[in-house]
Design a protein around this motif. Structure first.
Motif, mmCIF file in Angstrom:
data_model
loop_
_atom_site.group_PDB
_atom_site.id
_atom_site.type_symbol
_atom_site.label_atom_id
_atom_site.label_comp_id
_atom_site.label_asym_id
_atom_site.label_seq_id
_atom_site.Cartn_x
_atom_site.Cartn_y
_atom_site.Cartn_z
ATOM 1 N N ARG A 75 13.566 29.902 -29.539
ATOM 2 C CA ARG A 75 13.782 28.481 -29.784
ATOM 3 C C ARG A 75 13.769 27.740 -28.452
ATOM 4 N NH1 ARG A 75 16.051 27.177 -34.524
ATOM 5 N NH2 ARG A 75 17.624 25.764 -33.712
ATOM 6 N N MET A 76 13.713 26.445 -28.531
ATOM 7 C CA MET A 76 13.668 25.651 -27.321
ATOM 8 C C MET A 76 15.023 25.020 -27.043
ATOM 9 S SD MET A 76 11.052 22.557 -26.303
ATOM 10 C CE MET A 76 12.094 21.120 -26.416
ATOM 11 N N GLY A 77 15.471 25.145 -25.806
ATOM 12 C CA GLY A 77 16.665 24.447 -25.364
ATOM 13 C C GLY A 77 16.273 23.329 -24.411
ATOM 14 N N VAL A 78 17.131 22.348 -24.303
ATOM 15 C CA VAL A 78 16.887 21.219 -23.396
ATOM 16 C C VAL A 78 18.125 21.036 -22.537
ATOM 17 C CG1 VAL A 78 16.278 18.785 -23.186
ATOM 18 C CG2 VAL A 78 15.443 20.098 -25.148
ATOM 19 N N ARG A 79 17.958 21.204 -21.242
ATOM 20 C CA ARG A 79 19.111 21.037 -20.352
ATOM 21 C C ARG A 79 19.220 19.590 -19.893
ATOM 22 N NH1 ARG A 79 18.082 20.794 -14.811
ATOM 23 N NH2 ARG A 79 15.915 21.188 -14.221
ATOM 24 N N ARG A 80 20.433 19.150 -19.737
ATOM 25 C CA ARG A 80 20.666 17.825 -19.170
ATOM 26 C C ARG A 80 20.690 17.976 -17.649
ATOM 27 N NH1 ARG A 80 22.717 12.765 -20.369
ATOM 28 N NH2 ARG A 80 23.902 11.783 -18.680
ATOM 29 N N PRO A 81 19.706 17.409 -16.955
ATOM 30 C CA PRO A 81 19.625 17.630 -15.514
ATOM 31 C C PRO A 81 20.749 16.943 -14.748
ATOM 32 C CG PRO A 81 17.985 16.023 -16.202
ATOM 33 C CD PRO A 81 18.604 16.565 -17.452
ATOM 34 N N ALA A 82 21.237 17.627 -13.730
ATOM 35 C CA ALA A 82 22.224 17.062 -12.808
ATOM 36 C C ALA A 82 21.784 17.433 -11.401
ATOM 37 C CB ALA A 82 23.620 17.600 -13.112
ATOM 38 N N LEU A 83 21.309 16.470 -10.664
ATOM 39 C CA LEU A 83 20.814 16.710 -9.315
ATOM 40 C C LEU A 83 21.954 16.671 -8.302
ATOM 41 C CD1 LEU A 83 17.656 14.409 -9.434
ATOM 42 C CD2 LEU A 83 17.722 16.901 -9.675
ATOM 43 N N GLU A 84 21.917 17.591 -7.351
ATOM 44 C CA GLU A 84 22.901 17.594 -6.266
ATOM 45 C C GLU A 84 22.242 16.975 -5.030
ATOM 46 O OE1 GLU A 84 25.090 20.947 -3.654
ATOM 47 O OE2 GLU A 84 25.498 21.062 -5.819
ATOM 48 N N ILE A 85 22.716 15.810 -4.665
ATOM 49 C CA ILE A 85 22.080 15.022 -3.607
ATOM 50 C C ILE A 85 22.996 14.952 -2.392
ATOM 51 C CG2 ILE A 85 21.110 12.737 -3.046
ATOM 52 C CD1 ILE A 85 21.025 12.435 -6.253
ATOM 53 N N CYS A 86 22.405 15.172 -1.238
ATOM 54 C CA CYS A 86 23.172 15.118 0.004
ATOM 55 C C CYS A 86 22.669 13.972 0.876
ATOM 56 C CB CYS A 86 23.054 16.438 0.760
ATOM 57 S SG CYS A 86 23.971 16.466 2.332
ATOM 58 N N TYR A 87 23.615 13.156 1.346
ATOM 59 C CA TYR A 87 23.287 12.115 2.324
ATOM 60 C C TYR A 87 23.550 12.715 3.698
ATOM 61 C CZ TYR A 87 23.317 7.562 4.684
ATOM 62 O OH TYR A 87 23.049 6.500 5.530
ATOM 63 N N LEU A 88 22.475 13.073 4.376
ATOM 64 C CA LEU A 88 22.561 13.901 5.571
ATOM 65 C C LEU A 88 23.332 13.281 6.731
ATOM 66 C CD1 LEU A 88 18.924 15.320 5.479
ATOM 67 C CD2 LEU A 88 21.034 16.450 4.753
ATOM 68 N N PRO A 89 23.244 11.975 6.966
ATOM 69 C CA PRO A 89 23.972 11.417 8.116
ATOM 70 C C PRO A 89 25.478 11.657 8.065
ATOM 71 C CG PRO A 89 22.302 9.873 7.398
ATOM 72 C CD PRO A 89 22.343 10.958 6.371
ATOM 73 N N THR A 90 26.048 11.739 6.867
ATOM 74 C CA THR A 90 27.494 11.935 6.753
ATOM 75 C C THR A 90 27.865 13.277 6.119
ATOM 76 O OG1 THR A 90 27.604 10.899 4.569
ATOM 77 C CG2 THR A 90 27.832 9.449 6.493
ATOM 78 N N GLY A 91 26.873 13.970 5.543
ATOM 79 C CA GLY A 91 27.152 15.221 4.849
ATOM 80 C C GLY A 91 27.716 15.023 3.458
ATOM 81 N N GLU A 92 27.761 13.800 3.008
ATOM 82 C CA GLU A 92 28.304 13.491 1.679
ATOM 83 C C GLU A 92 27.408 14.066 0.594
ATOM 84 O OE1 GLU A 92 28.909 9.468 -1.057
ATOM 85 O OE2 GLU A 92 28.349 9.308 1.054
ATOM 86 N N VAL A 93 28.013 14.639 -0.469
ATOM 87 C CA VAL A 93 27.269 15.231 -1.585
ATOM 88 C C VAL A 93 27.684 14.548 -2.884
ATOM 89 C CG1 VAL A 93 26.846 17.332 -2.922
ATOM 90 C CG2 VAL A 93 27.021 17.457 -0.433
ATOM 91 N N MET A 94 26.694 14.227 -3.718
ATOM 92 C CA MET A 94 26.976 13.597 -5.013
ATOM 93 C C MET A 94 26.077 14.218 -6.075
ATOM 94 S SD MET A 94 26.614 9.583 -6.178
ATOM 95 C CE MET A 94 28.291 9.119 -5.679
#
Length: 395
Positions: free
Chosen positions: A92-111
């Motif tokens: 069967r087919m599943g569908v994942r809800r995407p969640a991207l991990e994004i880093c703002y490099l100048p501060t190292g902040e991750v969201m």
């Protein structure tokens, strides 16, 4: 307080399914384009280019703004949202809800992204049709076009393949292009239409040419929608791939007056019965190396000819430029016939360097099929409708 305020994953469908194609980040302070260019990273993804604007729209480019658009490589291993559950014909087919991990490099902040945007899929609405006699139900996705008062529009019915059977109501929209292509802005600008995409959680047609109750339920659903919406009943178009193609073949046999035209992709049906479709408007597209669809549908076309029908044949290389393929099929469509049996040549449906596997030529047929503008044009220009078993010209 961090510099990133919120983030969204942007998706769109390709022939081989929905993919995450961009991340949109709203910053607490505006950034310049050159400042944002090398300032971000997305875990497991490749950033192709960076844009800055005030709206967060993918296609808008500016030099300054609060929104940063990170265009991601759709070929990344982590790009797809669909996945398989189980193996073989029972998968069967599943569908994942995407969640991207994004880093703002100048501060190292991750969201992590918390919103998912798919402009085309989001334009559909999900409903449920209940069979009056049995209480069984069929969930479906419906796109309603923008219309002027008094206007009536065609309806396109798309039916998915066995591999897209799922309890996920979004499955018909994210499995590929078969449903969403008709709702594209470019298509709607030229050929506005309703788009109906039922969700089949289980197999509905098999190789013994048997179908389940969902076939009759889908026909009843189409008729009900014609009564509820300003749909032109003389311009109902059907299309389906593999299992959905098989369902559509059976529908054409049972309801020869329902569809003005059908686009049958990578499927086959009972040659002993298919001669009866000799008066219908059909465009059939398979892969030459599809071990079932090509020979069995070819046998169906022989029965059509034995019954007095005319079948025009043609073929294209799936790797040829799309303009070339469309030109070839536009020329073919001018032939004096209303049944076209066409195929992708040899192994051309396979991606470059891809290894063959059982069914590879089959499942890769619809990766290409719904990009053919020429076939869409033909379908919407079918000049005849069925009245009491005969063909009559439409005004």
């Amino acid at each position: 307080m961090g510099q990133m305020e919120q983030a969204a994953a942007v998706c769109r469908s390709f022939g081989d399914g929905q993919k995450v194609t961009a991340a949109v980040i709203r910053m607490r302070r505006p950034l310049r384009e050159e400042e944002a260019a090398e300032a971000f990273a997305v875990k497991g993804r490749t950033i192709l280019r960076t844009a800055v604007n005030a709206t967060g729209k993918e296609d808008e480019q500016a030099n300054f703004g609060h929104c940063v658009v990170l265009h991601l490589n759709p070929q990344d291993a982590e790009a797809k949202t669909r996945y398989r559950i189980g193996k073989g014909r029972g998968a069967r087919m599943g569908v994942r809800r995407p969640a991207l991990e994004i880093c703002y490099l100048p501060t190292g902040e991750v969201m992590q992204s918390t919103e998912v945007i798919d402009e085309l899929a989001d334009s559909f609405q999900v409903f449920r049709y209940v069979v009056p006699e049995t209480g069984e139900f069929l969930d479906y996705q419906l796109y309603v076009p923008k219309m002027e008062a008094g206007q009536r529009c065609p309806l396109v019915l798309f039916m998915h393949d066995l591999g897209a059977c799922s309890d996920e109501k979004a499955a018909p929209l994210v499995q590929g292009l078969g449903a969403v292509t008709w709702a594209e802005k470019a298509h709607q600008a030229k050929r506005p239409c309703f788009v109906l995409a039922p969700c089949y959680p289980r197999q509905t047609a098999n190789d013994e040419y048997q179908v389940t109750w969902e076939v009759e339920a889908t026909v009843s659903l189409v008729k009900q929608l014609c009564a509820e919406y300003p749909i032109d009943p003389a311009r109902i178009y059907g299309t389906g791939q593999s299992m959905g193609c098989m369902m559509l073949c059976e529908m054409n046999l049972r309801e020869p007056e329902l569809f003005a035209g059908s686009f049958l992709v990578a499927g086959q049906w009972d040659p002993a019965r298919m001669g009866a479709v000799k008066d219908q408007n059909l465009w059939i597209l398979v892969s030459e190396m599809d071990e079932k669809a090509f020979p069995i549908m070819g046998a169906c076309m022989e029965r059509v000819k034995e019954n007095g029908g005319t079948v025009v044949t043609g073929h294209v290389d799936a790797k040829a430029p799309l303009e070339e393929q469309n030109a070839s099929f536009r020329k073919l469509s001018q032939e004096k016939s209303h049944i076209f049996f066409t195929w992708y040549e040899k192994d051309s449906v396979l991606p470059e360097g891809a290894e063959s596997f059982p069914g590879a030529f089959h499942v890769n047929t619809w990766v290409h099929a719904y990009t053919l503008e020429a076939v869409q044009e033909w379908l919407f220009s079918c000049p005849r409708c069925f009245v009491s078993g005969t063909l009559s010209e439409q005004s």
